[in-house]
Design an enzyme around this catalytic site. Structure first.
Site, PDB file in Angstrom:
ATOM      1  N   ASP A   1       0.868  -1.181   0.000  1.00  0.00           N
ATOM      2  CA  ASP A   1       0.000   0.000   0.000  1.00  0.00           C
ATOM      3  C   ASP A   1       0.903   1.228   0.000  1.00  0.00           C
ATOM      4  O   ASP A   1       2.035   1.160   0.506  1.00  0.00           O
ATOM      5  CB  ASP A   1      -0.909   0.011   1.244  1.00  0.00           C
ATOM      6  CG  ASP A   1      -2.214   0.754   1.007  1.00  0.00           C
ATOM      7  OD1 ASP A   1      -3.283   0.125   1.125  1.00  0.00           O
ATOM      8  OD2 ASP A   1      -2.171   1.978   0.711  1.00  0.00           O
TER       9      ASP A   1
ATOM     10  N   SER B   1     -16.901  -2.479 -10.065  1.00  0.00           N
ATOM     11  CA  SER B   1     -17.982  -1.788  -9.365  1.00  0.00           C
ATOM     12  C   SER B   1     -19.258  -1.888 -10.177  1.00  0.00           C
ATOM     13  O   SER B   1     -19.217  -1.966 -11.422  1.00  0.00           O
ATOM     14  CB  SER B   1     -17.584  -0.314  -9.215  1.00  0.00           C
ATOM     15  OG  SER B   1     -18.703   0.479  -8.911  1.00  0.00           O
TER      16      SER B   1
ATOM     17  N   TYR C   1     -14.063   7.788 -13.202  1.00  0.00           N
ATOM     18  CA  TYR C   1     -13.838   6.686 -12.260  1.00  0.00           C
ATOM     19  C   TYR C   1     -14.430   5.391 -12.813  1.00  0.00           C
ATOM     20  O   TYR C   1     -13.755   4.351 -12.894  1.00  0.00           O
ATOM     21  CB  TYR C   1     -14.464   7.026 -10.889  1.00  0.00           C
ATOM     22  CG  TYR C   1     -14.777   5.813 -10.059  1.00  0.00           C
ATOM     23  CD1 TYR C   1     -13.764   5.111  -9.423  1.00  0.00           C
ATOM     24  CD2 TYR C   1     -16.092   5.350  -9.925  1.00  0.00           C
ATOM     25  CE1 TYR C   1     -14.051   3.969  -8.686  1.00  0.00           C
ATOM     26  CE2 TYR C   1     -16.386   4.223  -9.192  1.00  0.00           C
ATOM     27  CZ  TYR C   1     -15.371   3.531  -8.572  1.00  0.00           C
ATOM     28  OH  TYR C   1     -15.657   2.396  -7.862  1.00  0.00           O
TER      29      TYR C   1
ATOM     30  N   LYS D   1     -12.736   1.611 -14.360  1.00  0.00           N
ATOM     31  CA  LYS D   1     -13.124   0.242 -13.982  1.00  0.00           C
ATOM     32  C   LYS D   1     -13.460  -0.571 -15.227  1.00  0.00           C
ATOM     33  O   LYS D   1     -13.031  -1.713 -15.377  1.00  0.00           O
ATOM     34  CB  LYS D   1     -14.322   0.266 -13.023  1.00  0.00           C
ATOM     35  CG  LYS D   1     -14.038   0.868 -11.662  1.00  0.00           C
ATOM     36  CD  LYS D   1     -13.093  -0.005 -10.858  1.00  0.00           C
ATOM     37  CE  LYS D   1     -12.706   0.605  -9.536  1.00  0.00           C
ATOM     38  NZ  LYS D   1     -11.569  -0.076  -8.898  1.00  0.00           N
TER      39      LYS D   1
ATOM     40  N   TYR E   1     -18.640  -4.736  -7.202  1.00  0.00           N
ATOM     41  CA  TYR E   1     -19.188  -4.440  -5.878  1.00  0.00           C
ATOM     42  C   TYR E   1     -20.423  -3.565  -5.999  1.00  0.00           C
ATOM     43  O   TYR E   1     -20.417  -2.589  -6.742  1.00  0.00           O
ATOM     44  CB  TYR E   1     -18.199  -3.644  -5.027  1.00  0.00           C
ATOM     45  CG  TYR E   1     -16.813  -4.178  -4.859  1.00  0.00           C
ATOM     46  CD1 TYR E   1     -16.517  -5.528  -4.991  1.00  0.00           C
ATOM     47  CD2 TYR E   1     -15.783  -3.309  -4.513  1.00  0.00           C
ATOM     48  CE1 TYR E   1     -15.220  -5.990  -4.795  1.00  0.00           C
ATOM     49  CE2 TYR E   1     -14.490  -3.759  -4.319  1.00  0.00           C
ATOM     50  CZ  TYR E   1     -14.208  -5.102  -4.464  1.00  0.00           C
ATOM     51  OH  TYR E   1     -12.928  -5.530  -4.259  1.00  0.00           O
TER      52      TYR E   1
ATOM     53  N   ASN F   1     -22.892  -1.587  -2.908  1.00  0.00           N
ATOM     54  CA  ASN F   1     -22.482  -0.505  -1.988  1.00  0.00           C
ATOM     55  C   ASN F   1     -21.985  -1.043  -0.648  1.00  0.00           C
ATOM     56  O   ASN F   1     -22.785  -1.311   0.250  1.00  0.00           O
ATOM     57  CB  ASN F   1     -23.658   0.443  -1.765  1.00  0.00           C
ATOM     58  CG  ASN F   1     -24.014   1.229  -3.013  1.00  0.00           C
ATOM     59  OD1 ASN F   1     -24.225   0.653  -4.085  1.00  0.00           O
ATOM     60  ND2 ASN F   1     -24.074   2.542  -2.908  1.00  0.00           N
TER      61      ASN F   1
ATOM     62  N   ARG G   1     -30.414   1.496  -3.152  1.00  0.00           N
ATOM     63  CA  ARG G   1     -29.141   0.834  -3.449  1.00  0.00           C
ATOM     64  C   ARG G   1     -29.053  -0.501  -2.728  1.00  0.00           C
ATOM     65  O   ARG G   1     -29.730  -0.727  -1.727  1.00  0.00           O
ATOM     66  CB  ARG G   1     -27.954   1.697  -2.966  1.00  0.00           C
ATOM     67  CG  ARG G   1     -27.804   3.036  -3.666  1.00  0.00           C
ATOM     68  CD  ARG G   1     -27.392   2.918  -5.112  1.00  0.00           C
ATOM     69  NE  ARG G   1     -27.196   4.215  -5.724  1.00  0.00           N
ATOM     70  CZ  ARG G   1     -28.166   4.956  -6.266  1.00  0.00           C
ATOM     71  NH1 ARG G   1     -29.416   4.520  -6.265  1.00  0.00           N
ATOM     72  NH2 ARG G   1     -27.895   6.132  -6.804  1.00  0.00           N
TER      73      ARG G   1
END
Ligand code: UD1
Length: 332
Positions: A31, A124, A148, A152, A176, A178, A230
């Site tokens: 990281d 996502s 963004y 992806k 993914y 939320n 969501r």
């Protein structure tokens, strides 16, 4: 299996590290702390009682990342390292394309060079754009509305081309929905810098009196109560999906796409009411204009992940709300 976790100190990365260590995977974490804190590494060790090697490396730095591949005998990787703020991506598209694409390319090149062609990629539900139909299945039409989301989708395409070029790859693309909530220890959780963009971190800051009230972005959508719906998923359930994806890649090569969600949609007002009830706190709110780019409803059909990975969610909305608050209370 020894897994390189790129972006392992972040929100979803840290919860995944805990799940992997608790299930006897070996991990190596990388990281650069661009959106996370060094303490998280110790917290992962504290929760699991297990040790692992950590390298402070920017995943875009090929030479530095290659040093990790030389030192560690890696079997595959999970790629979490990416910028993720939609609004910021509109203002700084080059920064998003540079970081998100380059880190993915560098990682894939090294996985290829070191003969460990297994990757789990954090995608996502944003790649579905305005949903073609609900619930969303993996074969729904793809489109994006901001840089963004485009990063992806572009990385998904890169991985697809990679698999076409060499069927030795094992690739799981996880879309993914939320993610919210935090580990039950209260030691790790979501810690956004500045004023949050996403609903749950905003609710938490209002409940904690750091912000005066929540703005509910529109109550005139065609949904159960007019507010946006969501598919919120507990971050620990989401984390476990990565372990299941690695199990699949340990058995067979292939290119796979999976929705990781619960299949249930909750409205903004249901979220607020549940949070208040479960935690016995106040969350004042005001109805505001719709947020540009928002869609009315988005929720998953996660049947494919259930059938092919054995993915089932365990935590309820109440658990998600309680754990998100517990993290704040424990870290006050
Ligand atoms: C957003 C991103 C998505 C990204 C995801 C990461 C947009 C348009 N989409 O998803 O691409 O993958 O975050 O987690 O930004 N809401 C409020 N008040 C707030 C914040 C949110 O009413 O202060 C509402 C929104 O209108 C929406 C719901 O809460 O209906 C969820 O919003 P959010 O948490 O930002 O997630 P998404 O918009 O679904």
């Amino acid at each position: 299996m020894k897994v390189l976790v790129v972006g392992g100190a972040g929100y979803i990365g840290s919860h995944t590290c805990v799940d992997l260590l608790n299930n006897r995977f070996e991990i190596v974490v990388v990281d650069n702390f661009s959106n996370s804190k060094p303490e998280v590494i110790d917290k992962i060790k504290q929760i699991t009682g297990k040790d692992f090697n950590f390298y402070e490396v920017d995943a875009c730095n090929q030479e530095a990342l290659e040093e990790v591949f030389k030192k560690e005998k890696i079997d595959g990787a999970i790629h979490f390292a990416g910028y993720k703020a939609v609004g910021e991506s509109v203002e700084k598209p080059l920064m998003y394309y540079h970081n998100n694409l380059l880190s993915a390319l560098v990682l894939c090149e090294l996985l290829d060079k070191y003969n460990c062609r297994k990757i789990v990629f954090s995608s996502s539900a944003t790649v579905y754009g305005v949903p073609e139909r609900l619930p969303l299945t993996e074969d729904c039409r793809l489109s994006t509305t901001n840089p963004y989301g485009t990063t992806k989708l572009m990385i998904e395409k890169i991985l697809e081309d990679l698999y076409k070029s060499n069927n030795d790859w094992g690739i799981c693309i996880l879309r993914y929905f939320n993610p919210i909530g935090a580990h039950s220890s209260g030691l790790i959780g979501e810690d956004p810098n500045g004023i949050p963009n996403n609903l749950m971190p905003y609710i938490v800051k209002v409940a904690n009196k750091e912000l005066p009230e929540l703005g509910v972005f529109g109550n005139d959508y065609d949904t159960k109560d007019g507010t946006g719906v969501r598919d919120y998923i507990h971050v620990c359930d989401l984390a476990h999906g990565h372990l299941l994806a690695l199990n699949k890649l340990a058995k067979e090569n292939g290119l796979n796409y999976y929705n990781l969600g619960t299949g249930h949609g909750y409205s903004v007002l249901e979220m607020v009411e549940t949070f208040k009830r479960v935690n016995n706190v106040d969350v004042p709110y005001k109805i505001k204009e719709r947020r540009a780019g928002d869609i009315a409803e988005c929720y998953a059909d996660a049947t494919k992940a259930l059938n092919e990975l054995g993915f089932k969610t365990e935590y309820s909305l109440e658990d998600m709300c309680a754990s998100a608050w517990n993290y704040v209370v424990k870290n006050k």
